[in-house]
Scaffold this motif. Structure first.
Motif, PDB file in Angstrom:
ATOM      1  N   SER A  11     -71.970  19.078   1.689  1.00  0.00           N
ATOM      2  CA  SER A  11     -72.252  17.950   2.595  1.00  0.00           C
ATOM      3  C   SER A  11     -71.149  17.779   3.622  1.00  0.00           C
ATOM      4  N   MET A  12     -69.919  17.836   3.165  1.00  0.00           N
ATOM      5  CA  MET A  12     -68.789  17.628   4.066  1.00  0.00           C
ATOM      6  C   MET A  12     -68.664  18.780   5.070  1.00  0.00           C
ATOM      7  N   LEU A  15     -71.360  18.358   7.602  1.00  0.00           N
ATOM      8  CA  LEU A  15     -71.009  17.237   8.471  1.00  0.00           C
ATOM      9  C   LEU A  15     -70.073  17.693   9.587  1.00  0.00           C
ATOM     10  N   ALA A  61     -64.365   9.206   4.520  1.00  0.00           N
ATOM     11  CA  ALA A  61     -65.101  10.446   4.271  1.00  0.00           C
ATOM     12  C   ALA A  61     -64.513  11.166   3.058  1.00  0.00           C
ATOM     13  N   LEU A 107     -73.184  10.862   7.498  1.00  0.00           N
ATOM     14  CA  LEU A 107     -73.224  12.066   6.660  1.00  0.00           C
ATOM     15  C   LEU A 107     -74.659  12.411   6.274  1.00  0.00           C
ATOM     16  N   THR A 110     -76.986  14.578   8.331  1.00  0.00           N
ATOM     17  CA  THR A 110     -76.784  16.027   8.348  1.00  0.00           C
ATOM     18  C   THR A 110     -77.329  16.715   7.094  1.00  0.00           C
ATOM     19  N   ARG A 122     -75.696  11.572  -3.299  1.00  0.00           N
ATOM     20  CA  ARG A 122     -74.984  10.687  -2.371  1.00  0.00           C
ATOM     21  C   ARG A 122     -75.412   9.232  -2.539  1.00  0.00           C
TER      22      ARG A 122
END
Length: 160
Positions: A11-12, A15, A61, A107, A110, A122
């Motif tokens: 995910s990060m 992003l 984040a 986030l 995306t 999440r």
């Protein structure tokens, strides 16, 4: 959840690939929901407001990643951070959680709709964080006038 750490990291990475520097986007939406936060950043930034905004968005984040990767450590860290924000900086639970909500909404934009496990991870983590923030209210020494945290809805978190 098995593979949660991999989902969190994916995910990060996604992003960063899709949004790059999300600070401006997050702050714009955050200020729209919490106009009082602008004055708080001005005051606490001590002339370095832009740096503070960047630090707070990036820290949030990282917090969302850290919650999934090492929850025990995050609980310890946030157990002092949340009361400090409320009691010393006068940033109440709604504004504190509001920044988390806004970063998460950006986030989630995306994360492909087909990645249901990642999205669910999440949303579940967000619920756990909100519950923890509510629990921390018992640690405040200043009067808490914030009321209950609003439910998370990424569509309402970011104005159209």
């Amino acid at each position: 959840m098995e593979g949660a750490s991999e989902f969190a990291m994916a995910s990060m990475e996604r992003l960063v690939e899709q949004k790059g520097d999300m600070i401006g986007e997050v702050i714009t939406h955050y200020y729209a929901r919490f106009p009082e936060a602008r004055a708080s950043f001005e005051h606490h930034g001590c002339g370095y407001r832009e740096e503070l905004k960047g630090r707070m968005v990036n820290t949030t984040a990282f917090f969302l990643l850290q919650w999934i990767e090492n929850r025990a450590s995050t609980l310890i860290e946030q157990g002092t951070t949340i009361p400090h924000h409320h009691d010393t900086l006068q940033v109440g639970p709604k504004c504190y959680m509001g920044l988390i909500d806004t970063v998460l909404a950006v986030l989630l934009e995306t994360v492909p709709l087909a990645k249901l496990d990642e999205r669910e991870m999440r949303i579940t983590a967000h619920g756990e964080i909100a519950q923890f923030v509510e629990q921390m209210r018992g640690e405040f020494f200043r009067k808490d006038n914030d009321g209950p945290l609003p439910a998370f809805d990424p569509r309402q978190t970011k104005p159209a």
